[in-house]
Design an enzyme around this catalytic site. Structure first.
Site, PDB file in Angstrom:
ATOM      1  N   ASP A   2       0.828  -1.210   0.000  1.00 16.13           N
ATOM      2  CA  ASP A   2       0.000   0.000   0.000  1.00 16.13           C
ATOM      3  C   ASP A   2       0.862   1.259   0.000  1.00 16.13           C
ATOM      4  O   ASP A   2       0.541   2.244  -0.671  1.00 16.13           O
ATOM      5  CB  ASP A   2      -0.891   0.040   1.244  1.00 16.13           C
ATOM      6  N   GLU A  58       3.898   1.802  -1.180  1.00 18.34           N
ATOM      7  CA  GLU A  58       4.493   2.080  -2.486  1.00 18.34           C
ATOM      8  C   GLU A  58       3.447   2.638  -3.445  1.00 18.34           C
ATOM      9  O   GLU A  58       3.704   3.573  -4.201  1.00 18.34           O
ATOM     10  CB  GLU A  58       5.004   0.757  -3.074  1.00 18.34           C
ATOM     11  N   ASP A  76       0.752   4.276  -2.651  1.00 17.97           N
ATOM     12  CA  ASP A  76       0.437   5.651  -2.259  1.00 17.97           C
ATOM     13  C   ASP A  76       1.487   6.629  -2.774  1.00 17.97           C
ATOM     14  O   ASP A  76       1.156   7.742  -3.191  1.00 17.97           O
ATOM     15  CB  ASP A  76       0.356   5.773  -0.734  1.00 17.97           C
ATOM     16  N   LEU A 133     -34.505 -12.319 -14.623  1.00 18.39           N
ATOM     17  CA  LEU A 133     -34.531 -13.768 -14.814  1.00 18.39           C
ATOM     18  C   LEU A 133     -35.785 -14.365 -14.203  1.00 18.39           C
ATOM     19  O   LEU A 133     -36.283 -13.867 -13.196  1.00 18.39           O
ATOM     20  CB  LEU A 133     -33.333 -14.403 -14.108  1.00 18.39           C
ATOM     21  N   GLU A 144     -23.551 -19.933 -12.602  1.00 16.42           N
ATOM     22  CA  GLU A 144     -22.860 -18.840 -11.906  1.00 16.42           C
ATOM     23  C   GLU A 144     -23.527 -18.569 -10.566  1.00 16.42           C
ATOM     24  O   GLU A 144     -24.659 -18.983 -10.340  1.00 16.42           O
ATOM     25  CB  GLU A 144     -22.967 -17.535 -12.730  1.00 16.42           C
ATOM     26  N   LYS A 182     -25.503 -16.168  -8.094  1.00 20.60           N
ATOM     27  CA  LYS A 182     -26.393 -15.027  -8.254  1.00 20.60           C
ATOM     28  C   LYS A 182     -26.060 -14.042  -7.133  1.00 20.60           C
ATOM     29  O   LYS A 182     -26.422 -14.230  -5.976  1.00 20.60           O
ATOM     30  CB  LYS A 182     -27.856 -15.461  -8.173  1.00 20.60           C
ATOM     31  N   ASP A 191     -26.088 -11.008  -4.735  1.00 21.33           N
ATOM     32  CA  ASP A 191     -27.210 -10.233  -4.206  1.00 21.33           C
ATOM     33  C   ASP A 191     -26.829  -8.766  -4.073  1.00 21.33           C
ATOM     34  O   ASP A 191     -26.396  -8.304  -3.027  1.00 21.33           O
ATOM     35  CB  ASP A 191     -27.638 -10.803  -2.844  1.00 21.33           C
ATOM     36  N   GLU A 207     -23.110  -6.867 -11.438  1.00 23.95           N
ATOM     37  CA  GLU A 207     -23.809  -6.635 -10.179  1.00 23.95           C
ATOM     38  C   GLU A 207     -22.900  -5.869  -9.230  1.00 23.95           C
ATOM     39  O   GLU A 207     -21.777  -6.287  -8.974  1.00 23.95           O
ATOM     40  CB  GLU A 207     -24.170  -8.009  -9.578  1.00 23.95           C
ATOM     41  N   TYR A 226     -21.053 -10.172 -15.387  1.00 21.14           N
ATOM     42  CA  TYR A 226     -21.483 -11.509 -15.806  1.00 21.14           C
ATOM     43  C   TYR A 226     -22.068 -11.552 -17.217  1.00 21.14           C
ATOM     44  O   TYR A 226     -22.656 -12.545 -17.611  1.00 21.14           O
ATOM     45  CB  TYR A 226     -22.490 -12.091 -14.810  1.00 21.14           C
ATOM     46  N   LYS A 259     -33.253 -19.915  -6.906  1.00 24.98           N
ATOM     47  CA  LYS A 259     -33.165 -19.056  -5.714  1.00 24.98           C
ATOM     48  C   LYS A 259     -33.067 -19.891  -4.444  1.00 24.98           C
ATOM     49  O   LYS A 259     -33.788 -20.874  -4.265  1.00 24.98           O
ATOM     50  CB  LYS A 259     -34.410 -18.167  -5.619  1.00 24.98           C
ATOM     51  N   CYS A 300     -37.611 -10.996  39.250  1.00 26.17           N
ATOM     52  CA  CYS A 300     -37.189 -12.160  38.479  1.00 26.17           C
ATOM     53  C   CYS A 300     -38.415 -12.978  38.077  1.00 26.17           C
ATOM     54  O   CYS A 300     -39.253 -13.283  38.927  1.00 26.17           O
ATOM     55  CB  CYS A 300     -36.250 -13.009  39.319  1.00 26.17           C
ATOM     56  N   CYS A 326     -38.309 -16.408  40.274  1.00 24.58           N
ATOM     57  CA  CYS A 326     -38.419 -16.497  41.738  1.00 24.58           C
ATOM     58  C   CYS A 326     -38.942 -15.221  42.386  1.00 24.58           C
ATOM     59  O   CYS A 326     -39.032 -15.139  43.599  1.00 24.58           O
ATOM     60  CB  CYS A 326     -37.059 -16.842  42.332  1.00 24.58           C
ATOM     61  N   CYS A 347     -30.916 -11.518  38.299  1.00 22.27           N
ATOM     62  CA  CYS A 347     -31.682 -11.777  39.507  1.00 22.27           C
ATOM     63  C   CYS A 347     -30.695 -11.817  40.674  1.00 22.27           C
ATOM     64  O   CYS A 347     -29.639 -12.415  40.574  1.00 22.27           O
ATOM     65  CB  CYS A 347     -32.398 -13.111  39.368  1.00 22.27           C
ATOM     66  N   CYS A 403     -32.402 -18.326  43.829  1.00 19.63           N
ATOM     67  CA  CYS A 403     -33.131 -18.402  42.568  1.00 19.63           C
ATOM     68  C   CYS A 403     -32.771 -19.725  41.889  1.00 19.63           C
ATOM     69  O   CYS A 403     -31.598 -20.082  41.799  1.00 19.63           O
ATOM     70  CB  CYS A 403     -32.757 -17.226  41.673  1.00 19.63           C
TER      71      CYS A 403
HETATM   72  S1  IVH Z   1     -27.914 -12.666 -15.776  1.00 17.41           S
HETATM   73  C1  IVH Z   1     -30.935 -11.883 -19.028  1.00 17.41           C
HETATM   74  N1  IVH Z   1     -26.182 -13.414 -13.935  1.00 17.41           N
HETATM   75  O1  IVH Z   1     -30.148 -11.123 -10.850  1.00 17.41           O
HETATM   76  C2  IVH Z   1     -30.112 -12.282 -17.886  1.00 17.41           C
HETATM   77  N2  IVH Z   1     -27.906 -11.924 -13.293  1.00 17.41           N
HETATM   78  O2  IVH Z   1     -33.356 -11.188 -11.950  1.00 17.41           O
HETATM   79  C3  IVH Z   1     -29.734 -11.170 -17.049  1.00 17.41           C
HETATM   80  N3  IVH Z   1     -27.807 -11.225 -10.963  1.00 17.41           N
HETATM   81  O3  IVH Z   1     -31.165  -8.313 -12.625  1.00 17.41           O
HETATM   82  C4  IVH Z   1     -29.163 -11.482 -15.731  1.00 17.41           C
HETATM   83  N4  IVH Z   1     -26.002 -12.348 -10.441  1.00 17.41           N
HETATM   84  O4  IVH Z   1     -29.203  -8.098 -11.054  1.00 17.41           O
HETATM   85  C5  IVH Z   1     -27.273 -12.683 -14.204  1.00 17.41           C
HETATM   86  N5  IVH Z   1     -24.558 -14.132 -12.442  1.00 17.41           N
HETATM   87  C6  IVH Z   1     -25.642 -13.405 -12.704  1.00 17.41           C
HETATM   88  C7  IVH Z   1     -26.274 -12.602 -11.732  1.00 17.41           C
HETATM   89  C8  IVH Z   1     -27.415 -11.879 -12.065  1.00 17.41           C
HETATM   90  C9  IVH Z   1     -26.923 -11.511 -10.003  1.00 17.41           C
HETATM   91  C10 IVH Z   1     -29.002 -10.356 -10.782  1.00 17.41           C
HETATM   92  C11 IVH Z   1     -29.146  -9.276 -11.805  1.00 17.41           C
HETATM   93  C12 IVH Z   1     -30.462  -9.493 -12.440  1.00 17.41           C
HETATM   94  C13 IVH Z   1     -31.171 -10.389 -11.474  1.00 17.41           C
HETATM   95  C14 IVH Z   1     -32.045 -11.378 -12.175  1.00 17.41           C
END
Ligand code: IVH
Length: 678
Positions: free
Chosen positions: A39, A41, A43, A89, A120, A122, A124, A182, A234, A322, A416, A419, A434, A439
């Site tokens: 870090d 270097e 900086d 999706l 892949e 998903k 969040d 994402e 992705y 999901k 309490c 008791c 208590c 107790c």
């Molecule tokens: S593909 C047409 N891949 O999940 C396909 N989506 O409802 C488009 N998400 O809006 C999405 N990880 O925000 C894809 N590996 C992944 C993802 C991903 C998260 C989210 C994305 C999308 C929602 C799907």
């Protein structure tokens, strides 16, 4: 004075060189998570660039790594259309739904043969569309309704894992590229942020996704820059200048351009393997440093994707699997106060039952008064609860907008619940306790302590057995343990004859544990293993300890006022004397070999510190030996320490000893010293 043109040229070259270095090391650090440079270097390089750029502002470009944080966004975020719509999706939740998806794909392609899928994680977070023109990041737009989103470019630029410039030589860089990904907030950052908010008295954020969304919608990019947001890309939207035939290639291409893709994707050609990978990740999801809410399954071949196309809403070539949701909204119907073993009053929220993470939740722990006050949880409140894996559900936040005014604030009872004893909260502690020494909750704790390893060491008396003995009334004080008979022990649920025999033998054997252990087992306040041992060895029998005065006890090394007063107070209480008498009648050994400390003992006047794990004995045994030989054992190393006995994995105490030049003994050396006198 005007700089000469070639000087400027030279400075510009230097600036370009610095920027390239910084882009590269930024990439190593934030995208590959594999830095080549410290870090400090980094900086230094950054500072050189800032200096040059502030002397020659005409040479600043938008791509410069110094230009990540821009000015405030005036008048809110602009709405812009996506070049290619951003679809969402379709969801599914179970293996048979994945099979059904596979069948639809097969039918759609008119094929019986195997189909290759990319699976892949998903992530969040929230979807983003990044536009690169000739390799330069020109815009970052949220998904919005799929056709039109909000332009959050200024904030996107502050995310270090999003390159301002794509990597690669000029020929390999597309003239136009829409990248889909994402934005997310890593768990650690989420915790840090919520901690900061808690300290500032601000409302807590319910989850990393909300935190990421909130951070991205800040009008001041400085705020966004301070939240360590991150990205995984992705997919691509509109693109020019390259031939790609599979989704796997798309991911490879994106990483080649210096974008951050997620490493956990896999390609399978058997739907059973797809299913196994998806369900397997449901278990592992909590080990990841960021949250995922499922898996995404995509047909690998891009021309097959085209053939399959889209329904009105979703792609037919991809689906989200999901995981069960970990958060849910419900109502606090009541707050119940239970009593823990240590006499601590613990409030629990009684919830309107709700499904979370695959099970029905109807309670959540509220820990203590402070926790309730911090979150301002009231009876009748609508709350967000969180349950992850096997973890006990937690109330994350109150949905204050749902308040009607009829919610009732919680007040810790003054009595309490078990008791009716007086409840107090000691200063500096978060727990209400208590105070009644009789107790039942405290009694249970006392029993557990009495039988524990350093005390009477009675095997076979786990909490379940002890509870059963207390609940049936067979054991009302610790002396009752010594009156137990076979038929009585056999009434304990799931107690077999053999275990009962073992238990009675263990109880019988404990009668000979000796005075040190017994004194510790009585649970006199402040009297730990060490103090009990010192007092027992000095007095040699219980009778004399009962008679000891505070002054007398204070003469002993290592016995301070708190301990001395507590011992005297204990034996001043009639009920304690009665208990000791009952134990004596039961046949417990109330004596121990007296230890007269004389000057000619080997360790007389020497102070030892024990640290690390010893091989041949426990630290308690070693301490016993030292004390028998007239030495003292201390918990911390100081100039007064004579020897430090260091076992394996000795830590800071060993360092301190070395620092102070104190003699360090290995276990072998110590044993030799002890052996010499035997
Ligand atoms: S593909 C047409 N891949 O999940 C396909 N989506 O409802 C488009 N998400 O809006 C999405 N990880 O925000 C894809 N590996 C992944 C993802 C991903 C998260 C989210 C994305 C999308 C929602 C799907």
């Amino acid at each position: 004075m005007e700089k000469k043109l070639d000087d400027i040229q030279e400075i510009q070259n230097k600036i370009i060189q610095l920027r390239e270095q910084l882009h590269y090391h930024n990439y190593r650090y934030y995208v590959l998570d594999d830095p080549e440079m410290g870090d400090g270097e980094f900086d230094l390089l950054m500072r050189s660039l800032i200096e040059l750029e502030s002397s020659y502002p005409q040479l600043i470009t938008a791509d410069s790594p110094t230009q990540r944080v821009g000015g405030m966004v005036a008048g809110g975020f602009k709405r812009v259309n996506h070049a290619t719509p951003m679809r969402s999706l379709g969801n599914c939740f179970a293996a048979d739904e994945l099979l059904a998806f596979h069948n639809r794909v097969q039918n759609g392609l008119g094929e019986e043969q195997d189909i290759e899928y990319v699976v892949e994680l998903k992530i969040d977070g929230l979807a983003i569309n990044l536009i690169y023109e000739n390799g330069h990041l020109v815009s970052g737009v949220t998904r919005g309704d799929g056709t039109q989103g909000e332009d959050v470019t200024t904030n996107i630029r502050t995310i270090k894992s999003i390159p301002l410039m794509l990597r690669g030589d000029h020929a390999g860089i597309p003239s136009f590229l829409e990248v889909r990904g994402e934005i997310y907030m890593p768990r650690k950052e989420f915790e840090r942020l919520n901690h900061e908010r808690e300290e500032a008295g601000e409302a807590l954020l319910a989850n990393p996704r909300n935190a990421a969304a909130g951070s991205l919608r800040q009008l001041d990019p400085k705020v966004t820059a301070n939240r360590a947001l991150d990205v995984f890309v992705y997919g691509i939207g509109t693109y020019t200048g390259i031939e790609l035939t599979t989704h796997g290639q798309v991911l490879g291409y994106l990483s080649q351009l210096g974008l951050k893709t997620n490493p956990h994707y896999q390609i399978f050609n058997q739907i059973e393997d797809v299913i196994a990978y998806c369900t397997g990740f449901a278990e592992k999801r909590h080990e990841l440093p960021y949250e995922i809410d499922g898996m995404v399954i995509k047909v690998n071949d891009l021309s097959s994707q085209q053939i399959l196309g889209y329904t009105a809403k979703d792609p037919r070539w991809a689906i989200a699997y999901k995981f069960p949701a970990e958060q849910a909204i419900t109502v606090v119907e009541d707050i119940f106060v239970g009593l823990g073993r240590t006499g601590v009053l613990t409030p629990t929220a009684i919830l309107r039952p709700v499904r979370v993470a695959g099970s029905t939740v109807s309670r959540a722990t509220l820990h203590n008064q402070d926790y309730i006050e911090e979150k301002d949880i009231r009876i009748g409140d609508t709350v967000i609860i969180h349950k992850a894996g096997e973890v006990i559900p937690k109330v994350v936040a109150v949905v204050k907008e749902k308040r009607t005014g009829g919610e009732i604030p919680f007040v810790m009872p003054e009595e309490c619940p078990e008791c009716k004893g007086k409840v107090i909260r000691q200063e500096g502690e978060s727990a209400h306790k208590c105070t009644n020494p009789h107790c039942p909750a405290l009694f249970r704790e006392g029993l557990i302590h009495f039988v524990s390893r350093d005390a009477m060491n009675i095997d076979g008396l786990g909490p379940a057995v002890l509870n059963a003995l207390v609940d049936t009334g067979l054991v009302k004080d610790v002396a009752d343990l010594y009156r137990l008979e076979m038929e009585q022990v056999l009434t304990v649920p799931r107690m077999g004859k053999k275990s009962a025999e073992n238990l009675l033998t263990a109880i019988e054997n404990s009668k000979q544990a000796g005075l040190s252990r017994l004194l510790f087992a009585l649970g006199i306040r402040h009297v730990g293993v060490k103090a009990a041992g010192i007092v027992a060895k000095r007095y040699g029998n219980m009778e004399d300890i009962k008679q000891a005065s505070v002054e007398e006890l204070l003469e002993l090394d290592e016995v301070g006022t708190k301990i001395a007063e507590s011992i005297v107070a204990y034996f001043a209480a009639e009920e304690n004397l009665e208990l000791v008498a009952r134990l004596e009648t039961a046949g417990l050994n109330m004596t121990e070999e007296k230890q007269i400390i004389t000057e000619n003992q080997l360790f007389s006047g020497k102070t030892f510190v024990l640290t690390g794990t010893l091989d041949k004995m426990s630290r308690n045994q070693a301490a016993d030996m030292i004390q028998k030989l007239g030495g003292k054992v201390s918990g911390s190393v100081s100039k007064k320490t004579n020897y430090v006995v260091a076992g394996t994995e000795a830590g800071s105490k060993l360092d301190k000893a070395q620092e102070l030049g104190i003699e360090v003994l290995e276990e072998e050396d110590f044993l030799k010293m002890v052996g010499n006198v035997e």
